[in-house]
Design a protein around this motif. Structure first.
Motif, PDB file in Angstrom:
ATOM      1  N   ALA A 106       0.981  -1.215  -0.027  1.00 22.01           N
ATOM      2  CA  ALA A 106       0.030  -0.011   0.124  1.00 22.01           C
ATOM      3  C   ALA A 106       0.871   1.155  -0.046  1.00 22.01           C
ATOM      4  O   ALA A 106       0.698   2.348  -0.790  1.00 22.01           O
ATOM      5  N   ALA A 107       2.099   1.053   0.736  1.00 20.71           N
ATOM      6  CA  ALA A 107       2.755   2.334   0.825  1.00 20.71           C
ATOM      7  C   ALA A 107       3.546   2.499  -0.570  1.00 20.71           C
ATOM      8  O   ALA A 107       3.645   3.625  -0.968  1.00 20.71           O
ATOM      9  N   VAL A 108       4.021   1.611  -1.150  1.00 25.29           N
ATOM     10  CA  VAL A 108       4.480   1.720  -2.681  1.00 25.29           C
ATOM     11  C   VAL A 108       3.564   2.194  -3.550  1.00 25.29           C
ATOM     12  O   VAL A 108       3.918   3.238  -4.304  1.00 25.29           O
ATOM     13  N   MET A 109       2.268   1.871  -3.329  1.00 18.45           N
ATOM     14  CA  MET A 109       1.273   2.449  -4.638  1.00 18.45           C
ATOM     15  C   MET A 109       1.119   4.020  -4.117  1.00 18.45           C
ATOM     16  O   MET A 109       0.594   4.719  -4.966  1.00 18.45           O
ATOM     17  N   ASP A 110       1.331   4.133  -2.981  1.00 18.39           N
ATOM     18  CA  ASP A 110       1.137   5.659  -2.533  1.00 18.39           C
ATOM     19  C   ASP A 110       2.453   6.574  -2.715  1.00 18.39           C
ATOM     20  O   ASP A 110       2.702   7.796  -2.488  1.00 18.39           O
ATOM     21  N   GLY A 111       3.483   5.943  -3.465  1.00 20.55           N
ATOM     22  CA  GLY A 111       4.672   6.612  -3.624  1.00 20.55           C
ATOM     23  C   GLY A 111       5.566   6.562  -2.637  1.00 20.55           C
ATOM     24  O   GLY A 111       6.433   7.638  -2.830  1.00 20.55           O
ATOM     25  N   ALA A 112       5.496   5.809  -1.427  1.00 17.49           N
ATOM     26  CA  ALA A 112       6.416   6.170  -0.526  1.00 17.49           C
ATOM     27  C   ALA A 112       7.753   5.468  -0.612  1.00 17.49           C
ATOM     28  O   ALA A 112       7.841   4.481  -1.334  1.00 17.49           O
ATOM     29  N   TRP A 160      12.548   4.877   2.594  1.00 22.32           N
ATOM     30  CA  TRP A 160      13.062   5.512   3.937  1.00 22.32           C
ATOM     31  C   TRP A 160      11.655   5.832   4.830  1.00 22.32           C
ATOM     32  O   TRP A 160      11.601   5.638   5.787  1.00 22.32           O
ATOM     33  N   LYS A 161      10.798   6.465   3.665  1.00 22.27           N
ATOM     34  CA  LYS A 161       9.447   6.526   4.314  1.00 22.27           C
ATOM     35  C   LYS A 161       8.679   5.389   4.871  1.00 22.27           C
ATOM     36  O   LYS A 161       8.002   5.314   5.869  1.00 22.27           O
ATOM     37  N   GLN A 162       8.940   4.246   4.066  1.00 21.64           N
ATOM     38  CA  GLN A 162       8.147   2.902   4.783  1.00 21.64           C
ATOM     39  C   GLN A 162       8.976   2.405   5.993  1.00 21.64           C
ATOM     40  O   GLN A 162       8.481   1.920   6.871  1.00 21.64           O
ATOM     41  N   THR A 163      10.164   2.794   6.276  1.00 20.53           N
ATOM     42  CA  THR A 163      10.977   2.505   7.442  1.00 20.53           C
ATOM     43  C   THR A 163      10.358   2.991   8.495  1.00 20.53           C
ATOM     44  O   THR A 163      10.223   2.667   9.716  1.00 20.53           O
ATOM     45  N   LEU A 164      10.264   4.668   8.427  1.00 19.76           N
ATOM     46  CA  LEU A 164       9.847   5.366   9.475  1.00 19.76           C
ATOM     47  C   LEU A 164       8.313   5.408   9.772  1.00 19.76           C
ATOM     48  O   LEU A 164       7.925   5.446  10.769  1.00 19.76           O
ATOM     49  N   LYS A 165       7.441   5.010   8.796  1.00 19.41           N
ATOM     50  CA  LYS A 165       5.960   4.966   8.737  1.00 19.41           C
ATOM     51  C   LYS A 165       5.562   3.596   9.254  1.00 19.41           C
ATOM     52  O   LYS A 165       4.372   3.457   9.658  1.00 19.41           O
ATOM     53  N   SER A 174       5.906  -0.615  13.657  1.00 21.45           N
ATOM     54  CA  SER A 174       5.530  -1.995  14.023  1.00 21.45           C
ATOM     55  C   SER A 174       6.297  -2.719  14.713  1.00 21.45           C
ATOM     56  O   SER A 174       5.747  -3.722  15.609  1.00 21.45           O
ATOM     57  N   ILE A 175       7.519  -2.387  15.188  1.00 25.18           N
ATOM     58  CA  ILE A 175       8.488  -3.243  16.019  1.00 25.18           C
ATOM     59  C   ILE A 175       8.512  -2.415  17.243  1.00 25.18           C
ATOM     60  O   ILE A 175       9.431  -2.891  18.123  1.00 25.18           O
ATOM     61  N   LEU A 176       7.800  -1.277  17.396  1.00 29.70           N
ATOM     62  CA  LEU A 176       8.168  -0.464  18.522  1.00 29.70           C
ATOM     63  C   LEU A 176       7.860  -1.170  19.884  1.00 29.70           C
ATOM     64  O   LEU A 176       8.518  -0.946  20.762  1.00 29.70           O
ATOM     65  N   PRO A 177       6.783  -2.017  20.089  1.00 27.06           N
ATOM     66  CA  PRO A 177       6.604  -2.690  21.244  1.00 27.06           C
ATOM     67  C   PRO A 177       7.779  -3.620  21.590  1.00 27.06           C
ATOM     68  O   PRO A 177       8.151  -3.583  22.686  1.00 27.06           O
ATOM     69  N   VAL A 178       8.359  -4.237  20.630  1.00 32.53           N
ATOM     70  CA  VAL A 178       9.532  -4.923  20.957  1.00 32.53           C
ATOM     71  C   VAL A 178      10.714  -4.236  21.605  1.00 32.53           C
ATOM     72  O   VAL A 178      11.494  -4.535  22.364  1.00 32.53           O
ATOM     73  N   ILE A 179      10.896  -3.068  20.761  1.00 37.85           N
ATOM     74  CA  ILE A 179      11.985  -1.990  21.145  1.00 37.85           C
ATOM     75  C   ILE A 179      11.872  -1.601  22.670  1.00 37.85           C
ATOM     76  O   ILE A 179      12.740  -1.522  23.288  1.00 37.85           O
ATOM     77  N   VAL A 180      10.544  -1.190  22.982  1.00 35.90           N
ATOM     78  CA  VAL A 180      10.230  -0.667  24.266  1.00 35.90           C
ATOM     79  C   VAL A 180      10.493  -1.867  25.461  1.00 35.90           C
ATOM     80  O   VAL A 180      10.930  -1.809  26.256  1.00 35.90           O
TER      81      VAL A 180
END
Length: 321
Positions: free
Chosen positions: A215-221, A224-229, A234-240
């Motif tokens: 979906a992000a590719v279709m929106d032109g992301a 780098w944007k895919q990594t940030l958004k 998605s892995i933030l709970p594991v990081i915390v």
């Protein structure tokens, strides 16, 4: 006394009994899996919980001939010595905190960044080779790696200083100069553990839905944007969760690493609580004093885990409990 009746016609006592029966049924169903867990439970009981019996040494003057029970009770004597009379304790505590903060600030993000980089590799063969090479240092002890670092960083015969002199600079005594010792500690610790630390994050990355990226590719992301958004949220709970666990060891600045790398010239910036316990407790036989140091470390670590867990839940993230 009458039992309260819920909306489904069952009493609270009845629902509690049914819940216990369901839990027990599930345990019985998975009994062989719990049997596999038995060696781990025994290990923790023997090496993690049974030593707690010796905590009372922090409040006694331990005498070997009298044993733990027979040694006289002195209350907070050792803690008063550490906080009010010891000339070195606060300097050693400061070294421990500073080195641990360096490890967290620079070492904690390193496996996350490496996991993101490995995740972007498209060639499966190259990815496996990269993972194997970054994992490898984890399996060597600091006795071996310490010898390698001493050889590589030698100011007279080391490869690193040879390259430094080629560009016209003076050799640097990385392990003997207090100005460079902490930098060497942190970078060598990252080199040793960064690959092993990526395992959890790479496992978390496999759980990110590919549909989100499509979906992000279709929106032109961009990537780098895919990594940030997408990837990082998605892995933030594991990081915390990993950060909470890391905070519990903030006063563990790397005993085995420092013991193999430091020297009298760097004691001023490298002497930490663990090396203090080793020197005073095992070499000078002051077991009660070093037990007090260990108890102090554990209390601080427990408080930091609770505080970090509280902050993470206030920010809307999952905690340990």
């Amino acid at each position: 006394m009458t039992s309260l009746v819920t909306s489904d016609g069952k009493t609270q006592a009845g629902r509690r009994t049914s819940k216990i029966a369901a839990v027990w049924k599930e345990y019985k169903k998975c009994r062989y899996l719990f049997l596999l867990l038995t060696p781990v439970l025994i290990w923790y009981a023997v090496f993690a919980y049974s030593p707690l019996y010796g905590i009372q040494l922090a409040f006694k003057d331990f005498r070997i001939m009298d044993g733990i029970w027979g040694s006289p009770w002195v209350g907070l004597k050792h803690f008063k010595f550490l906080f009010l009379q010891s000339p070195d304790f606060f300097k050693i505590l400061g070294n421990t905190v500073v080195i641990s903060i360096y490890h967290i600030v620079f070492g904690f993000p390193a496996p996350i960044i490496l996991a993101l980089m490995i995740n972007e590799i498209r060639s499966s063969k190259f990815k496996k080779v990269a993972q194997s090479l970054t994992y490898l240092p984890h399996f060597f002890s600091w006795v071996i790696l310490g010898g390698i670092l001493i050889t590589l960083l030698s100011p007279s015969t080391g490869v690193v200083n040879y390259l430094i002199t080629l560009v016209g600079l003076e050799p640097i005594y990385f392990l003997g100069d207090p100005h460079y010792f902490r930098f060497t500690l942190v970078t060598s610790a990252i080199w040793k553990e960064v690959g092993w630390g990526t395992i959890i994050y790479l496992a978390a990355l496999t759980g990110v839905s590919p549909d989100l990226y499509e979906a992000a590719v279709m929106d032109g992301a961009s990537r780098w944007k895919q990594t940030l958004k997408i990837t990082l949220p998605s892995i933030l709970p594991v990081i915390v969760l990993m950060l909470i666990l890391r905070m519990g060891g903030i006063l563990d600045a790397g005993f085995d690493q420092i013991l193999n790398l430091y020297s009298p010239a760097t004691y001023g910036v490298a002497d930490i609580l663990d090396t203090y316990v080793y020197r005073v407790g095992l070499q000078n036989f002051q077991f009660s004093l070093t037990t007090a140091v260990g108890l102090f470390k554990n209390v601080i670590a427990f408080m930091l885990v609770l505080f970090t867990n509280y902050i993470s839940k206030k920010l809307g993230q999952d905690g340990l409990f």
